[in-house]
Scaffold this active site. Sequence first.
Site, PDB file in Angstrom:
ATOM      1  N   TYR A 172       0.851  -1.201   0.000  1.00 58.38           N
ATOM      2  CA  TYR A 172       0.000   0.000   0.000  1.00 58.38           C
ATOM      3  C   TYR A 172       0.883   1.247   0.000  1.00 58.38           C
ATOM      4  O   TYR A 172       1.054   1.903   1.027  1.00 58.38           O
ATOM      5  CB  TYR A 172      -0.885  -0.038   1.262  1.00 58.38           C
ATOM      6  CG  TYR A 172      -1.993   0.991   1.306  1.00 58.38           C
ATOM      7  CD1 TYR A 172      -2.909   1.105   0.277  1.00 58.38           C
ATOM      8  CD2 TYR A 172      -2.141   1.844   2.403  1.00 58.38           C
ATOM      9  CE1 TYR A 172      -3.935   2.040   0.323  1.00 58.38           C
ATOM     10  CE2 TYR A 172      -3.167   2.783   2.467  1.00 58.38           C
ATOM     11  CZ  TYR A 172      -4.061   2.867   1.427  1.00 58.38           C
ATOM     12  OH  TYR A 172      -5.088   3.785   1.473  1.00 58.38           O
ATOM     13  N   ARG A 177      -1.473   7.965  -3.888  1.00 57.37           N
ATOM     14  CA  ARG A 177      -2.359   6.971  -3.274  1.00 57.37           C
ATOM     15  C   ARG A 177      -3.685   7.606  -2.845  1.00 57.37           C
ATOM     16  O   ARG A 177      -3.719   8.783  -2.517  1.00 57.37           O
ATOM     17  CB  ARG A 177      -1.638   6.391  -2.042  1.00 57.37           C
ATOM     18  CG  ARG A 177      -2.280   5.177  -1.440  1.00 57.37           C
ATOM     19  CD  ARG A 177      -1.418   4.619  -0.319  1.00 57.37           C
ATOM     20  NE  ARG A 177      -1.470   5.437   0.882  1.00 57.37           N
ATOM     21  CZ  ARG A 177      -0.636   5.269   1.924  1.00 57.37           C
ATOM     22  NH1 ARG A 177       0.301   4.339   1.893  1.00 57.37           N
ATOM     23  NH2 ARG A 177      -0.743   6.047   2.982  1.00 57.37           N
ATOM     24  N   ASP A 178      -4.735   6.780  -2.820  1.00 59.04           N
ATOM     25  CA  ASP A 178      -6.051   7.215  -2.342  1.00 59.04           C
ATOM     26  C   ASP A 178      -6.546   8.408  -3.163  1.00 59.04           C
ATOM     27  O   ASP A 178      -6.971   9.419  -2.617  1.00 59.04           O
ATOM     28  CB  ASP A 178      -5.963   7.578  -0.846  1.00 59.04           C
ATOM     29  CG  ASP A 178      -7.285   7.381  -0.122  1.00 59.04           C
ATOM     30  OD1 ASP A 178      -8.186   6.722  -0.677  1.00 59.04           O
ATOM     31  OD2 ASP A 178      -7.418   7.890   1.014  1.00 59.04           O
ATOM     32  N   ASP A 224      -8.105  -0.091  -2.864  1.00 60.64           N
ATOM     33  CA  ASP A 224      -8.830   1.018  -3.532  1.00 60.64           C
ATOM     34  C   ASP A 224      -8.293   1.408  -4.909  1.00 60.64           C
ATOM     35  O   ASP A 224      -8.992   2.096  -5.655  1.00 60.64           O
ATOM     36  CB  ASP A 224      -8.868   2.299  -2.673  1.00 60.64           C
ATOM     37  CG  ASP A 224      -9.653   2.126  -1.392  1.00 60.64           C
ATOM     38  OD1 ASP A 224     -10.346   1.099  -1.239  1.00 60.64           O
ATOM     39  OD2 ASP A 224      -9.568   3.016  -0.529  1.00 60.64           O
ATOM     40  N   ASP A 402      -9.349   5.150  10.308  1.00 58.86           N
ATOM     41  CA  ASP A 402      -9.566   5.283   8.861  1.00 58.86           C
ATOM     42  C   ASP A 402      -9.213   6.680   8.352  1.00 58.86           C
ATOM     43  O   ASP A 402      -8.931   6.842   7.149  1.00 58.86           O
ATOM     44  CB  ASP A 402     -11.044   5.037   8.510  1.00 58.86           C
ATOM     45  CG  ASP A 402     -11.457   3.599   8.764  1.00 58.86           C
ATOM     46  OD1 ASP A 402     -10.654   2.689   8.508  1.00 58.86           O
ATOM     47  OD2 ASP A 402     -12.600   3.396   9.225  1.00 58.86           O
TER      48      ASP A 402
HETATM   49  C1  BGC Z   1      -4.018   3.967   6.451  1.00 57.45           C
HETATM   50  C2  BGC Z   1      -2.726   3.218   6.555  1.00 57.45           C
HETATM   51  C3  BGC Z   1      -2.895   2.060   7.518  1.00 57.45           C
HETATM   52  C4  BGC Z   1      -4.075   1.215   7.133  1.00 57.45           C
HETATM   53  C5  BGC Z   1      -4.337   0.126   8.145  1.00 57.45           C
HETATM   54  C6  BGC Z   1      -5.150   3.051   6.089  1.00 57.45           C
HETATM   55  O1  BGC Z   1      -6.353   3.730   6.108  1.00 57.45           O
HETATM   56  O2  BGC Z   1      -3.895   4.997   5.500  1.00 57.45           O
HETATM   57  O3  BGC Z   1      -1.710   4.077   7.012  1.00 57.45           O
HETATM   58  O4  BGC Z   1      -1.732   1.282   7.548  1.00 57.45           O
HETATM   59  O5  BGC Z   1      -5.237   2.002   7.027  1.00 57.45           O
HETATM   60  O6  BGC Z   1      -4.757   0.640   9.345  1.00 57.45           O
END
Ligand code: BGC
Length: 447
Positions: A172, A177-178, A224, A402
């Site tokens: 990830y 990202r996102d 995502d 989140d």
């Molecule tokens: C966060 C990450 C995190 C993951 C698991 C994501 O929403 O951006 O930094 O490792 O959640 O908690």
Amino acid sequence: MFKYAALLAFVSVVTAQSQLYGQCGGIGWTGSTTCVAGATCTVLNDYYSQCLPGAASSSSTPTTVSSSHSTTTASSTGTSSAPTSTATPAAGNPFEGYTIYLSPYYANEIALAAGNITDSTLKAKAASIANIPTFTWLDTVAKVPDLGTYLADADSIQKSTGQKQLVQIVVYDLPDRDCAAKASNGEFSIADNGQANYFNYMDQIVAQIQKYPDVRVVAVIEPDSLANLVTNLNVQKCANAETTYKACVTYALKQLSSVGVYQYMDAGHAGWLGWPANISPAATLFTQMYQAGGSSPFIRGLATNVANYNALTAASPDPITQGNPNYDESHYINALAPMLASSGFPAQFIVDQGRSGVQNIRQQWGDWCNIKGAGFGTRPTTNTGNSYIDSIVWVKPGGECDGTSNSSSPRYDSTCSLSDADQPAPEAGTWFQEYFQTLVSKASPSL
Ligand code: BGC
């Protein structure tokens, strides 16, 4: 004047050469196609050629890597031998016969969290969560060395107990990202060398994994990202990211396949790609990515409901599902799997149920941020009752946030201030104690 021009030309040739592990070619690449001495420009896929250690070369014709196994030379450490046991995957469900390694990172979070609870019953229940396997999120390149520590630990547990160990990771760290939200924006940006940084991130992961060929690794690929390419190309950041996301995911799939990692690409959830208008384009994209990844049998399938709250099998449709025939993850998977199979991708699934214990708690299906009243859900098991589903898993480590509700944060997303979002909430990925305690007390089945 002539001398000056000649000097300039000389300087530009010298400075233009790509560094070791730097990019030197690929679709859209406009930089140098030559490497510094001691490195060879090597085609890893259509989108990326990289300067890898090898015979000195200043050739502008990249060397083609033809077999996935030879890409293991992309490892940045070069300290380990190539894996021997991963040329072909084991038949069947990769979770069967393995004990899932418990993430020390999460265990530490749980120990601290339980330590902050005074009620003894709740404290004991909270502490018990440390025994339920979750995934380790490699959400920054700085966390990759931890993976090496865990693999070494799992390897020694395996040797001392005889129980085969499986380490679960989430990759990830895509640049930009996102792209359709803000809460989980990451460390790399496309404008600032993001693709090369991502490839380096992936090379570091592969270098760790290839040192421990006896430990099985299962990976969820980039939550995502592909789902955003199905439905959110109207968002400028996602449109800009499309080529890079595909190149990076392709690279991840190929590199991880080369070291025998069983992979599940993230496939959103029923309330996202499960809509009739989205499911067919989603199937097309996932099949394309499977093929771009060389149709490796290590690309086992798809992960759904990651960090979301949907039921695997809802007792009745939550009113927020508004007539979607795929109103839970089972319906979504049962609809998607045959579409993939008929296009040549024999996909199997894993489904996150970590925070799905309580249903009918959202105002809208699209709400995803720290939903109030959520409880831990069904425990990880391969006894899924659905032949498409390899395992119920806990991908999101429950208790990690989140997204922040602080509107002055650069990563503030207004979804985290909706009426069904628990507030005040800290930054994404950091610990959210009050939220964790609710997950514990509302767990279903209870703890
Ligand atoms: C966060 C990450 C995190 C993951 C698991 C994501 O929403 O951006 O930094 O490792 O959640 O908690």
